[in-house]
Design a protein around this motif. Sequence first.
Motif, short mmCIF file in Angstrom:
data_model
loop_
_atom_site.label_atom_id
_atom_site.label_comp_id
_atom_site.label_asym_id
_atom_site.label_seq_id
_atom_site.Cartn_x
_atom_site.Cartn_y
_atom_site.Cartn_z
N ASN A 2 0.68 -1.11 -0.06
CA ASN A 2 0.04 -0.07 0.10
C ASN A 2 0.98 1.21 -0.14
O ASN A 2 2.00 1.32 0.37
CB ASN A 2 -1.13 -0.21 1.10
CG ASN A 2 -0.14 0.32 2.75
OD1 ASN A 2 -0.23 1.46 2.85
ND2 ASN A 2 0.45 -0.56 3.09
N PHE A 11 -3.30 1.82 -9.06
CA PHE A 11 -1.82 0.74 -9.02
C PHE A 11 -0.84 1.42 -9.63
O PHE A 11 -0.97 2.25 -10.61
CB PHE A 11 -2.29 -0.45 -9.51
CG PHE A 11 -3.43 -1.21 -8.93
CD1 PHE A 11 -2.98 -2.31 -8.09
CD2 PHE A 11 -4.61 -0.92 -9.05
CE1 PHE A 11 -4.01 -3.22 -7.24
CE2 PHE A 11 -5.76 -1.66 -8.49
CZ PHE A 11 -5.52 -2.73 -7.38
N VAL A 33 0.05 -0.14 -4.48
CA VAL A 33 -1.65 0.15 -4.73
C VAL A 33 -1.99 1.48 -3.77
O VAL A 33 -1.48 1.44 -2.75
CB VAL A 33 -2.40 -0.91 -4.09
CG1 VAL A 33 -2.34 -1.56 -2.68
CG2 VAL A 33 -4.10 -0.71 -4.35
N CYS A 82 -9.04 -0.47 0.48
CA CYS A 82 -8.25 -1.04 -0.44
C CYS A 82 -8.31 -2.54 -0.60
O CYS A 82 -8.01 -3.35 -1.39
CB CYS A 82 -6.79 -0.95 0.20
SG CYS A 82 -5.94 0.60 -0.21
N ALA A 98 -7.63 -4.45 -3.90
CA ALA A 98 -6.44 -5.11 -4.25
C ALA A 98 -6.47 -6.66 -4.32
O ALA A 98 -5.95 -7.47 -4.97
CB ALA A 98 -5.28 -4.87 -3.12
#
Length: 382
Positions: free
Chosen positions: A150, A159, A335, A361, A365
């Motif tokens: 992250n 991304f 990400v 997230c 993700a």
Amino acid sequence: MVALCQHIHAHPELAFEEFATGDLVAARLAEWGYAVHRGLGGTGVVGTLRLGSSSRVLGLRADMDALPIHEETGLSYASTHQGKMHACGHDGHTAILLAAARHLATERSFDGTLHLIFQPAEEGLGGGRKMIEDGLFEQFPCDAIFALHNMPGHPVGTFGFLGGPFMASSDSVTITVKGRGGHGSAPHLAADPVVAAAHIVLALQTIVSRNVDPREMAVISVGAIHGGDAPNVIPGSVLMRLTVRAYRPEIRAMLRERITALVQAQAATLGVQAEVDYHWRYPALVNDVASTDFARQVALDWLGEEGLMPELQPLTGSEDFSFMLEQCPGSYLIVGNGVGDTHGSGGCMVHNPGYDFNDACLPIASTYWVKLTERFLAAPQG
């Protein structure tokens, strides 16, 4: 999965102490039908799922360890372990990979072998290297391996990809300057290691400016100096600690040579001695270009250009996924964890006592891992 992530956040474990986290990961993987192997790197967990007849093998890696930081978020699920905190989002990384693992086991929508690698001790102690030394790729060979992290400051749902050098090497240096102590009122009777240490600090700054091509990257930072206890006493020694970083291995090697020579020369000039303990830590993280292009295309086809971080530049942080990329082609991607400074925005930088992984997230993700797996291990079309 949010509840699972928050549970891990509330029960952080430091490097090579991820026993409860490993138990949780192993139990979930076994429940979903993965063959589970434990013990690589001490507390590492590998879950394997084989489907179909393809010989293709994919590895996905997540890190599990926390940091020795006292949490100051005030969250209802804040750390229950004094002085330990998930301040880098490894709780989120673990939950992301578990969410993908559950979906892939349920849908069974790939053909080949999937290895899910839950790694201990990313934060400075080289858990990735330890897993490799324990036989990771001999027991679980992969055609390619991928990992993500992250990144606060980038919007959730975006991304970032970069082929080639992406993160710097990271080495640590301990310098002990040994002189002869004495009374501060009579410095001529002493050999002052404090003055020598000050000269060394300034001289170190010339290495990058005068030995490294300006088009290249190198960092030498003195992070700690310890010596003496009283204003009128010249101590017998001073301890210095440095971090040294570069992208290219030849520059990394040159920095070691120049730091060692310069420190000892400065010490000799000022009538003291210096011992240099140079500790090689993490090599530069270099993404395989073809694997990175593949990973980027997965995100592009799913999210379009708005899902990609534009003009991503190399980072001067380091990552021990670099050891895995030295052994196997693959790519490390980032990400977005969110922007802004309000609680829950995800914009607080990592390694900060106020950091919290952004739960928004998780579905994004984990879905990315599913899509990458399904494309890399594509089932034959009937």
